[in-house]
Design an enzyme around this catalytic site. Structure first.
Site, PDB file in Angstrom:
ATOM      1  N   SER A 150      44.259  29.608  20.706  1.00  0.00           N
ATOM      2  CA  SER A 150      43.738  30.253  19.497  1.00  0.00           C
ATOM      3  C   SER A 150      44.425  29.691  18.263  1.00  0.00           C
ATOM      4  CB  SER A 150      43.976  31.766  19.566  1.00  0.00           C
ATOM      5  OG  SER A 150      43.726  32.386  18.320  1.00  0.00           O
ATOM      6  N   TYR A 163      48.020  39.625  21.328  1.00  0.00           N
ATOM      7  CA  TYR A 163      47.145  38.466  21.499  1.00  0.00           C
ATOM      8  C   TYR A 163      47.860  37.192  21.073  1.00  0.00           C
ATOM      9  CZ  TYR A 163      42.956  35.555  21.239  1.00  0.00           C
ATOM     10  OH  TYR A 163      42.026  34.559  21.425  1.00  0.00           O
TER      11      TYR A 163
END
Length: 272
Positions: A150, A163
């Site tokens: 990410s 996350y």
């Protein structure tokens, strides 16, 4: 000079596993890999979607139920793939989950249970996928292991803490695997996308276009919106023999967003 295969032959003869392959980035990648000649194993816990996609793709694709946080499931996935197709060339560890809608959450409001859950799937699943793909690829003396990470690994404040921690771990894992597996001809790379709307985003269809327009407006590359096919095409390149000497990188697919800090320019222009 070695010739470059045609656009539909880039993965001819290769066998690929794609975790999280039933929807979003994974499904788009499964279709693209299949179009380019690969035998594709779709791994997911979304059985109906996964089986439907495998049926759509036809004989060179199959679906295997796999919860990537469970080692027995991952062992079965890899062993069944090799039993069916005789080899494993590409392991795309793409399965992942987010907190809520993926928006930043104060650390005070974050739950340890969320951290445990995201680490188990996002990082633990990536670790198990790499571990058991390596068992096969070491014997072949060749292979490609990919991870979906990410943009939050490059820029802070874009996601929840759990996350960000899980995806930063994925990048660290990929980097650490690179020298070990390189001795066996196995390439290891990450792909880190800018924001895009997929099934795990928990965004309704009614709001999808609104969110995509907002992400496009906030992005650096004018007139473009990142969609799943952009990540699938990056994965196709990294999985193909065209990337034969590409290993250990985190390919950031963000239209240049992470190299720009507009605050100074905005402040200057606001005074003019």
């Amino acid at each position: 000079m070695t010739s470059i295969a045609g656009p539909h032959k880039r993965l001819e003869g290769k066998v690929a596993i794609i975790t999280g392959g039933a929807s979003g980035i994974g499904a788009c990648t499964a279709e693209l890999f299949h179009e380019n000649g690969a035998k594709v194993v779709i791994a997911d816990i979304q059985d109906d979607l996964g089986q439907a996609l495998a049926t759509k793709l036809g004989g060179k694709a199959c679906y295997i139920h796999c919860d990537v946080s469970k080692e027995d499931d991952v062992i079965n996935l890899v062993d069944t793939t090799v039993a069916k197709y005789g080899r494993l060339d590409i392991m795309f560890n793409n399965a992942g989950i987010i907190e809520g809608q993926g928006l930043p959450v104060s650390v005070v409001e974050s739950e340890k249970s969320d951290l445990d859950r995201l680490l188990s799937v996002n990082l633990g699943g990536a670790f198990l996928g790499a571990k058991h793909a390596t068992r096969v690829m070491v014997q072949q003396r060749k292979g490609c292991i990919l991870f979906t990470s990410s943009l939050c690994t490059s820029i802070a404040g874009l996601s929840g803490h759990a996350y960000a921690a899980s995806k930063s771990g994925v990048c660290g894992l990929a980097k650490n695997l690179t020298p070990e597996l390189g001795k066996y001809g196995i390439r290891v790379n990450c792909i880190s996308p800018y924001g895009l709307v997929t099934g795990i985003s928990n965004i309704s269809e009614a709001n999808r276009e609104l969110v995509e327009a907002m992400l496009s407006e906030l992005g650096t590359l004018s007139g473009q919106t990142l969609r799943a096919d952009g990540i699938a095409k990056a994965a196709l390149f990294l999985a193909s023999d065209e990337a034969y000497y590409v290993s250990g990188i985190n390919m950031v697919v963000d239209g240049g967003y992470s190299v720009v800090n507009p605050r100074l320019a905005d402040a200057i222009y606001s005074k003019l």
